[in-house]
Design a protein around this motif. Structure first.
Motif, PDB file in Angstrom:
ATOM      1  N   GLN A   1       3.749  20.280  12.460  1.00 46.29           N
ATOM      2  CA  GLN A   1       2.956  19.051  11.747  1.00 46.29           C
ATOM      3  C   GLN A   1       4.011  18.265  11.283  1.00 46.29           C
ATOM      4  N   VAL A   2       4.510  17.221  11.150  1.00 40.16           N
ATOM      5  CA  VAL A   2       5.876  15.968  11.073  1.00 40.16           C
ATOM      6  C   VAL A   2       5.375  15.187   9.995  1.00 40.16           C
ATOM      7  N   GLN A   3       6.830  15.653   9.443  1.00 37.29           N
ATOM      8  CA  GLN A   3       6.470  14.865   7.960  1.00 37.29           C
ATOM      9  C   GLN A   3       7.627  13.691   8.336  1.00 37.29           C
ATOM     10  N   LEU A   4       7.484  12.494   6.828  1.00 35.94           N
ATOM     11  CA  LEU A   4       7.895  11.798   7.257  1.00 35.94           C
ATOM     12  C   LEU A   4       8.159  10.339   5.960  1.00 35.94           C
ATOM     13  N   VAL A   5       9.578  10.100   5.914  1.00 34.10           N
ATOM     14  CA  VAL A   5      10.221  10.319   4.717  1.00 34.10           C
ATOM     15  C   VAL A   5      10.622   8.605   4.590  1.00 34.10           C
ATOM     16  N   GLU A   6      10.414   7.845   3.668  1.00 28.71           N
ATOM     17  CA  GLU A   6      10.272   5.808   3.960  1.00 28.71           C
ATOM     18  C   GLU A   6      11.630   6.377   2.645  1.00 28.71           C
ATOM     19  N   SER A   7      12.593   5.793   2.353  1.00 33.17           N
ATOM     20  CA  SER A   7      13.250   5.263   2.398  1.00 33.17           C
ATOM     21  C   SER A   7      14.208   3.508   2.526  1.00 33.17           C
ATOM     22  N   GLY A   8      14.824   3.240   1.344  1.00 28.00           N
ATOM     23  CA  GLY A   8      14.933   1.621   1.877  1.00 28.00           C
ATOM     24  C   GLY A   8      15.129   0.497   0.812  1.00 28.00           C
ATOM     25  N   GLY A   9      13.322   1.118   0.061  1.00 29.47           N
ATOM     26  CA  GLY A   9      13.428  -0.326  -0.638  1.00 29.47           C
ATOM     27  C   GLY A   9      13.166  -0.439  -2.063  1.00 29.47           C
ATOM     28  N   TYR A  32       6.644   9.298  21.201  1.00 26.95           N
ATOM     29  CA  TYR A  32       5.726   9.241  20.283  1.00 26.95           C
ATOM     30  C   TYR A  32       6.306   7.228  20.450  1.00 26.95           C
ATOM     31  N   ALA A  33       4.958   6.937  19.721  1.00 24.95           N
ATOM     32  CA  ALA A  33       5.154   5.456  19.279  1.00 24.95           C
ATOM     33  C   ALA A  33       5.112   5.476  18.127  1.00 24.95           C
ATOM     34  N   MET A  34       5.606   4.632  17.443  1.00 27.27           N
ATOM     35  CA  MET A  34       5.813   4.855  16.387  1.00 27.27           C
ATOM     36  C   MET A  34       5.677   3.386  15.256  1.00 27.27           C
ATOM     37  N   ALA A  35       4.709   2.940  13.875  1.00 28.30           N
ATOM     38  CA  ALA A  35       4.743   1.668  13.498  1.00 28.30           C
ATOM     39  C   ALA A  35       5.463   2.075  11.568  1.00 28.30           C
ATOM     40  N   TRP A  36       5.521   0.607  11.929  1.00 33.26           N
ATOM     41  CA  TRP A  36       5.184   0.238  10.378  1.00 33.26           C
ATOM     42  C   TRP A  36       3.484   0.177  10.078  1.00 33.26           C
ATOM     43  N   PHE A  37       3.259  -0.124   8.707  1.00 34.03           N
ATOM     44  CA  PHE A  37       2.218  -0.659   8.091  1.00 34.03           C
ATOM     45  C   PHE A  37       2.916  -0.807   6.065  1.00 34.03           C
ATOM     46  N   ARG A  38       1.767  -2.309   5.980  1.00 33.68           N
ATOM     47  CA  ARG A  38       1.825  -1.739   4.566  1.00 33.68           C
ATOM     48  C   ARG A  38       0.414  -2.884   4.151  1.00 33.68           C
ATOM     49  N   ARG A  39       0.818  -2.171   2.877  1.00 38.67           N
ATOM     50  CA  ARG A  39      -0.370  -3.015   2.078  1.00 38.67           C
ATOM     51  C   ARG A  39      -0.467  -2.831   0.628  1.00 38.67           C
ATOM     52  N   ALA A  40      -0.305  -4.870   0.131  1.00 37.32           N
ATOM     53  CA  ALA A  40      -0.027  -5.335  -0.647  1.00 37.32           C
ATOM     54  C   ALA A  40      -1.239  -4.944  -2.185  1.00 37.32           C
ATOM     55  N   PRO A  41      -0.912  -5.772  -3.028  1.00 33.58           N
ATOM     56  CA  PRO A  41      -1.810  -5.398  -3.973  1.00 33.58           C
ATOM     57  C   PRO A  41      -2.843  -5.810  -4.324  1.00 33.58           C
ATOM     58  N   GLY A  42      -4.166  -4.959  -4.324  1.00 33.79           N
ATOM     59  CA  GLY A  42      -5.656  -5.245  -3.680  1.00 33.79           C
ATOM     60  C   GLY A  42      -5.660  -5.287  -2.859  1.00 33.79           C
ATOM     61  N   LYS A  43      -4.567  -5.128  -1.586  1.00 35.09           N
ATOM     62  CA  LYS A  43      -5.741  -5.691  -0.171  1.00 35.09           C
ATOM     63  C   LYS A  43      -5.300  -4.399   0.934  1.00 35.09           C
ATOM     64  N   GLU A  44      -5.853  -4.272   1.848  1.00 39.11           N
ATOM     65  CA  GLU A  44      -6.034  -3.051   3.162  1.00 39.11           C
ATOM     66  C   GLU A  44      -4.596  -3.150   3.329  1.00 39.11           C
ATOM     67  N   VAL A  98       3.290   7.776  12.647  1.00 41.85           N
ATOM     68  CA  VAL A  98       3.457   8.400  13.544  1.00 41.85           C
ATOM     69  C   VAL A  98       2.220   7.764  14.702  1.00 41.85           C
ATOM     70  N   GLY A  99       2.059   7.531  16.515  1.00 43.86           N
ATOM     71  CA  GLY A  99       0.600   7.866  16.725  1.00 43.86           C
ATOM     72  C   GLY A  99       0.427   9.090  17.380  1.00 43.86           C
ATOM     73  N   ASP A 113      -0.381  10.784  11.357  1.00 43.52           N
ATOM     74  CA  ASP A 113       0.570  10.987  10.908  1.00 43.52           C
ATOM     75  C   ASP A 113       1.300  10.035   9.934  1.00 43.52           C
ATOM     76  N   TRP A 114       1.438   9.660   8.386  1.00 41.86           N
ATOM     77  CA  TRP A 114       1.846   9.103   7.768  1.00 41.86           C
ATOM     78  C   TRP A 114       2.588   9.314   6.817  1.00 41.86           C
ATOM     79  N   GLY A 115       3.974   8.734   6.373  1.00 39.70           N
ATOM     80  CA  GLY A 115       4.757   8.840   5.122  1.00 39.70           C
ATOM     81  C   GLY A 115       4.076   8.342   4.393  1.00 39.70           C
ATOM     82  N   GLN A 116       4.740   9.158   3.067  1.00 38.31           N
ATOM     83  CA  GLN A 116       4.475   8.447   1.510  1.00 38.31           C
ATOM     84  C   GLN A 116       4.308   7.294   1.372  1.00 38.31           C
ATOM     85  N   GLY A 117       5.381   6.109   2.221  1.00 42.21           N
ATOM     86  CA  GLY A 117       5.245   5.105   1.713  1.00 42.21           C
ATOM     87  C   GLY A 117       6.104   4.638   0.441  1.00 42.21           C
ATOM     88  N   ILE A 118       6.902   3.248   0.482  1.00 44.41           N
ATOM     89  CA  ILE A 118       8.031   3.376   0.168  1.00 44.41           C
ATOM     90  C   ILE A 118       7.970   1.645  -0.822  1.00 44.41           C
TER      91      ILE A 118
END
Length: 124
Positions: A1-9, A32-44, A98-99, A113-118
């Motif tokens: 199980q991979v753990q992902l921790v974001e920082s720097g926000g 593995y491929a890796m990516a960044w996503f984002r979720r703005a308030p009220g959006k997907e 992570v893909g 697999d996803w981090g908790q978000g920042i």
């Protein structure tokens, strides 16, 4: 199980820069491929950028190359997102992911697999 921790926000002003980091543990991510996503308030949650195991990168229009830059340091098992010329519409919770293998798509479902978000907040 991979753990992902974001920082720097954080909270920054329009035109500022931030570098997000995503430190991984529990799995070597060089294949593995890796990516960044984002979720703005009220959006997907939306795709921002991805980097394949090969180093090939893809950006969403929202992140326009030259304003955002995704990179990875396999020696540190860490993913980065350099964000420049930040705008209020960049305000969102940013997630690293992570893909399933060396190549992954741009959909949320392509990444198990996803981090908790920042939080990134850009004030005007």
């Amino acid at each position: 199980q991979v753990q992902l921790v974001e920082s720097g926000g954080g909270l920054v002003q329009v035109g500022s820069s931030l570098r997000l980091s995503c430190a991984a543990s529990g799995r070597t991510l060089s294949n593995y491929a890796m990516a960044w996503f984002r979720r703005a308030p009220g959006k997907e949650r939306e795709f921002v950028a991805r980097i394949m195991a090969s180093g090939e990168v893809t950006y969403a229009p929202v992140s326009v190359p030259g304003r955002f830059a995704i990179s990875r340091d396999n020696t540190k098992n860490t993913l980065y997102l350099q964000m420049n010329s930040l705008k209020p519409e960049d305000t969102a919770v940013y997630y690293c992911a992570v893909g399933n293998g060396p190549y992954s798509g741009t959909r949320v479902s392509d990444y198990p697999d996803w981090g908790q978000g920042i939080q990134v907040t850009v004030s005007s």
